[in-house]
Design a protein around this motif. Structure first.
Motif, PDB file in Angstrom:
ATOM      1  N   MET A 102      -7.657  -6.748  -2.625  1.00  0.00           N
ATOM      2  CA  MET A 102      -7.237  -5.654  -1.871  1.00  0.00           C
ATOM      3  C   MET A 102      -6.290  -5.181  -2.362  1.00  0.00           C
ATOM      4  O   MET A 102      -5.287  -5.867  -3.042  1.00  0.00           O
ATOM      5  CB  MET A 102      -7.060  -6.035  -0.583  1.00  0.00           C
ATOM      6  CG  MET A 102      -8.362  -6.393   0.323  1.00  0.00           C
ATOM      7  SD  MET A 102      -8.088  -6.467   2.100  1.00  0.00           S
ATOM      8  CE  MET A 102      -7.010  -8.004   2.301  1.00  0.00           C
ATOM      9  N   ARG A 103      -6.018  -3.811  -2.533  1.00  0.00           N
ATOM     10  CA  ARG A 103      -4.913  -3.180  -3.147  1.00  0.00           C
ATOM     11  C   ARG A 103      -4.046  -2.736  -1.901  1.00  0.00           C
ATOM     12  O   ARG A 103      -4.659  -1.875  -1.057  1.00  0.00           O
ATOM     13  CB  ARG A 103      -5.240  -1.880  -3.902  1.00  0.00           C
ATOM     14  CG  ARG A 103      -4.125  -1.061  -4.535  1.00  0.00           C
ATOM     15  CD  ARG A 103      -4.327  -0.031  -5.537  1.00  0.00           C
ATOM     16  NE  ARG A 103      -5.086   0.975  -4.923  1.00  0.00           N
ATOM     17  CZ  ARG A 103      -5.349   2.101  -5.612  1.00  0.00           C
ATOM     18  NH1 ARG A 103      -5.054   2.379  -6.916  1.00  0.00           N
ATOM     19  NH2 ARG A 103      -5.979   3.095  -4.937  1.00  0.00           N
ATOM     20  N   TYR A 104      -2.697  -2.927  -2.017  1.00  0.00           N
ATOM     21  CA  TYR A 104      -2.039  -2.529  -0.772  1.00  0.00           C
ATOM     22  C   TYR A 104      -1.090  -1.296  -1.199  1.00  0.00           C
ATOM     23  O   TYR A 104      -0.299  -1.106  -2.175  1.00  0.00           O
ATOM     24  CB  TYR A 104      -0.982  -3.875  -0.311  1.00  0.00           C
ATOM     25  CG  TYR A 104      -1.671  -4.799   0.365  1.00  0.00           C
ATOM     26  CD1 TYR A 104      -1.839  -4.918   1.652  1.00  0.00           C
ATOM     27  CD2 TYR A 104      -2.134  -5.868  -0.787  1.00  0.00           C
ATOM     28  CE1 TYR A 104      -2.562  -5.967   2.043  1.00  0.00           C
ATOM     29  CE2 TYR A 104      -3.126  -6.840   0.013  1.00  0.00           C
ATOM     30  CZ  TYR A 104      -2.982  -6.977   1.467  1.00  0.00           C
ATOM     31  OH  TYR A 104      -3.859  -7.866   1.941  1.00  0.00           O
ATOM     32  N   ILE A 105      -1.204  -0.174  -0.345  1.00  0.00           N
ATOM     33  CA  ILE A 105      -0.342   0.992  -0.521  1.00  0.00           C
ATOM     34  C   ILE A 105       0.491   0.875   0.312  1.00  0.00           C
ATOM     35  O   ILE A 105       0.281   1.047   1.637  1.00  0.00           O
ATOM     36  CB  ILE A 105      -1.388   2.019  -0.480  1.00  0.00           C
ATOM     37  CG1 ILE A 105      -2.580   2.058  -1.725  1.00  0.00           C
ATOM     38  CG2 ILE A 105      -0.615   3.511  -0.914  1.00  0.00           C
ATOM     39  CD1 ILE A 105      -3.532   3.337  -1.608  1.00  0.00           C
ATOM     40  N   ILE A 106       1.930   0.739   0.193  1.00  0.00           N
ATOM     41  CA  ILE A 106       3.018   0.756   0.948  1.00  0.00           C
ATOM     42  C   ILE A 106       3.454   1.988   1.218  1.00  0.00           C
ATOM     43  O   ILE A 106       4.212   2.694   0.414  1.00  0.00           O
ATOM     44  CB  ILE A 106       3.988  -0.067   0.370  1.00  0.00           C
ATOM     45  CG1 ILE A 106       3.413  -1.664  -0.087  1.00  0.00           C
ATOM     46  CG2 ILE A 106       5.192  -0.442   1.503  1.00  0.00           C
ATOM     47  CD1 ILE A 106       2.799  -2.378   1.105  1.00  0.00           C
ATOM     48  N   ILE A 107       3.332   2.670   2.390  1.00  0.00           N
ATOM     49  CA  ILE A 107       3.545   4.173   2.757  1.00  0.00           C
ATOM     50  C   ILE A 107       5.003   3.874   3.284  1.00  0.00           C
ATOM     51  O   ILE A 107       5.176   3.716   4.457  1.00  0.00           O
ATOM     52  CB  ILE A 107       2.702   4.653   3.477  1.00  0.00           C
ATOM     53  CG1 ILE A 107       1.284   4.800   3.008  1.00  0.00           C
ATOM     54  CG2 ILE A 107       2.961   6.107   3.825  1.00  0.00           C
ATOM     55  CD1 ILE A 107       0.096   5.187   3.904  1.00  0.00           C
ATOM     56  N   GLY A 108       6.125   4.062   2.541  1.00  0.00           N
ATOM     57  CA  GLY A 108       7.442   4.005   3.023  1.00  0.00           C
ATOM     58  C   GLY A 108       8.101   2.516   2.668  1.00  0.00           C
ATOM     59  O   GLY A 108       8.152   1.610   3.041  1.00  0.00           O
ATOM     60  N   ALA A 109       8.459   2.768   1.303  1.00  0.00           N
ATOM     61  CA  ALA A 109       8.941   1.546   0.437  1.00  0.00           C
ATOM     62  C   ALA A 109      10.428   1.046   0.661  1.00  0.00           C
ATOM     63  O   ALA A 109      11.187   1.028  -0.289  1.00  0.00           O
ATOM     64  CB  ALA A 109       8.540   1.471  -0.902  1.00  0.00           C
ATOM     65  N   GLY A 110      10.929   1.413   2.009  1.00  0.00           N
ATOM     66  CA  GLY A 110      11.962   0.991   2.237  1.00  0.00           C
ATOM     67  C   GLY A 110      12.499  -0.452   2.532  1.00  0.00           C
ATOM     68  O   GLY A 110      11.704  -1.147   1.873  1.00  0.00           O
ATOM     69  N   ALA A 111      13.234  -0.819   3.548  1.00  0.00           N
ATOM     70  CA  ALA A 111      13.548  -2.257   3.943  1.00  0.00           C
ATOM     71  C   ALA A 111      12.317  -3.172   3.989  1.00  0.00           C
ATOM     72  O   ALA A 111      12.058  -4.050   3.350  1.00  0.00           O
ATOM     73  CB  ALA A 111      14.700  -2.297   5.192  1.00  0.00           C
ATOM     74  N   VAL A 112      11.670  -2.755   5.280  1.00  0.00           N
ATOM     75  CA  VAL A 112      10.475  -3.635   5.417  1.00  0.00           C
ATOM     76  C   VAL A 112       9.230  -3.431   4.576  1.00  0.00           C
ATOM     77  O   VAL A 112       8.801  -4.208   3.873  1.00  0.00           O
ATOM     78  CB  VAL A 112       9.860  -2.995   6.846  1.00  0.00           C
ATOM     79  CG1 VAL A 112       8.730  -3.730   7.137  1.00  0.00           C
ATOM     80  CG2 VAL A 112      10.941  -3.461   7.922  1.00  0.00           C
ATOM     81  N   GLY A 113       9.353  -2.215   4.142  1.00  0.00           N
ATOM     82  CA  GLY A 113       8.101  -1.732   3.018  1.00  0.00           C
ATOM     83  C   GLY A 113       8.312  -2.233   1.795  1.00  0.00           C
ATOM     84  O   GLY A 113       7.161  -2.951   0.999  1.00  0.00           O
ATOM     85  N   GLY A 114       9.400  -2.112   1.282  1.00  0.00           N
ATOM     86  CA  GLY A 114       9.802  -2.750  -0.076  1.00  0.00           C
ATOM     87  C   GLY A 114      10.030  -4.187  -0.011  1.00  0.00           C
ATOM     88  O   GLY A 114       9.335  -4.683  -1.115  1.00  0.00           O
ATOM     89  N   THR A 115      10.197  -4.620   0.835  1.00  0.00           N
ATOM     90  CA  THR A 115      10.162  -6.239   0.925  1.00  0.00           C
ATOM     91  C   THR A 115       8.758  -6.616   1.026  1.00  0.00           C
ATOM     92  O   THR A 115       8.054  -7.700   0.123  1.00  0.00           O
ATOM     93  CB  THR A 115      10.827  -6.998   2.133  1.00  0.00           C
ATOM     94  OG1 THR A 115      12.109  -6.427   2.094  1.00  0.00           O
ATOM     95  CG2 THR A 115      10.946  -8.605   2.260  1.00  0.00           C
ATOM     96  N   VAL A 116       7.988  -6.350   1.813  1.00  0.00           N
ATOM     97  CA  VAL A 116       6.377  -6.461   1.887  1.00  0.00           C
ATOM     98  C   VAL A 116       5.766  -6.179   0.652  1.00  0.00           C
ATOM     99  O   VAL A 116       5.041  -7.115   0.118  1.00  0.00           O
ATOM    100  CB  VAL A 116       5.873  -5.848   3.061  1.00  0.00           C
ATOM    101  CG1 VAL A 116       4.285  -6.129   2.861  1.00  0.00           C
ATOM    102  CG2 VAL A 116       6.407  -6.427   4.387  1.00  0.00           C
TER     103      VAL A 116
END
Length: 343
Positions: free
Chosen positions: A1-15
């Motif tokens: 699967m490809r993960y598209i992180i909508i909002g690559a801030g604190a939580v999104g960037g870490t994940v």
């Protein structure tokens, strides 16, 4: 699967960074100075092991990706107040083989509060909620810090509003290869409401500073107790303190990071960045809403909601309201309610 992180801030960037480190395909979605920094220098993820740089595709919306893949997973990690705009942008995006993202793709809501998945379910068929226990910070473009060890975070997830399925288990398996624990639970809202009670202190911390002083701790306990009373009146059951302690154990311990001081939680970070908005309407405001629906006064949470929004709109510095002044305002708010209720 490809993960598209909508909002690559604190939580999104870490994940996103941790998933990429584990070998998953990841696309980051960001805007403004943060997007420019990510595109130029990559995502700089500071963790207890050191600083990791991940050079990942960065876009500002679905148009730059074209047709989405059938194996894409959308991770919604923007603050809830920005969620509707993101859902509106990504829902109609076409998917290979026909249909839209809203019709075909899983949407994982990695957000504080309880409103995000509900907003998503208006547009998306396949919505997953996450209870986010992930100490992380984003105050500098291109840089995210996550101080948890030995695990980076614990992410309870499940279908929203309830249930589990193979997709949730596949996502959890990927997260568990990436320094997270990811229990798949059939009652994710029960965990999210418990986290909501903890997050009621976010606004307090944002306007007056760290909750370390005994007087600040006492005020937070009053705010939290008000929230617990409202949930009980609404008939909402959440995970108790003992079950939370058992789930967390010593799996996520904060480790001081060089050149990456942890100034505060998500609301504090919003004020630090001068974002102009804050999530208080969906944290303290959730308690105010439920209180009005069920006839329970919520003066403390209403006060913090109002102050946090004023700080954000006026771009005031986090922690700049003296604690004694906040306590005086809180006592006045409670006293005003008591006066109105007297026969």
């Amino acid at each position: 699967m490809r993960y598209i992180i909508i909002g690559a801030g604190a939580v999104g960037g870490t994940v996103g960074g941790r998933l990429a480190e584990a070998g998953q395909e990841v696309v980051l979605v960001a805007r403004g100075a943060h997007r420019a920094a990510l595109a130029e220098g990559g995502l700089r993820l500071r963790v207890p092991d050191g600083e990791l740089t991940h050079r990942l595709p960065v876009v500002d919306g679905p148009g730059e990706l074209g047709t989405l893949r059938a194996d894409d997973v959308l991770v919604l990690a923007v603050k809830t107040q920005d969620g509707e705009a993101a859902l509106q942008a990504w829902g109609p995006a076409p998917v290979e083989g026909g249909g839209t993202a809203a019709e075909r793709l899983p949407l994982v809501c990695a957000q504080n509060g309880v409103e995000g998945p509900r907003l998503a379910l208006r547009r998306f068929r396949h919505v997953y909620g996450v209870c986010v226990w992930l100490p992380s910070t984003h105050v500098e473009p291109g840089v995210v810090s996550a101080a948890g060890a030995p695990l980076t975070g614990i992410l309870h997830l499940g279908r929203y509003p309830h249930g589990t399925d193979d997709t949730a288990r596949r996502i959890a398996a990927d997260l568990e290869k990436a320094h997270f624990e990811a229990p798949v639970v059939p009652d994710v809202s029960r965990w999210q409401y418990a986290k909501l009670l903890s997050n009621l202190g976010n606004a307090l911390e944002a306007v007056t500073g760290p909750i370390g002083d005994p007087a600040a701790v006492a005020l937070f306990e009053r705010v939290r107790a008000e929230g617990a009373t409202v949930l009980e009146a609404a008939g909402i059951v959440c995970v108790g303190a003992e079950e939370q302690r058992a789930a967390r154990g010593d799996k996520v311990t904060l480790v001081p990071l060089d050149d990456a001081p942890r100034g505060g939680g998500s609301s504090w970070q919003s004020l630090s960045r001068g974002a102009g908005s804050i999530e208080a309407d969906y944290l303290n405001g959730e308690i105010a809403l439920l209180g009005r629906l069920h006839g329970v006064p919520t003066p403390l949470n209403e006060l913090l909601q109002r102050l946090a929004n004023e700080f954000a709109q006026e771009r005031r510095a986090p922690g700049s309201l003296p604690l004694p002044e906040l306590i005086r305002l809180a006592d006045d708010a409670v006293g005003a309610v008591a006066f109105v209720q007297e026969p």
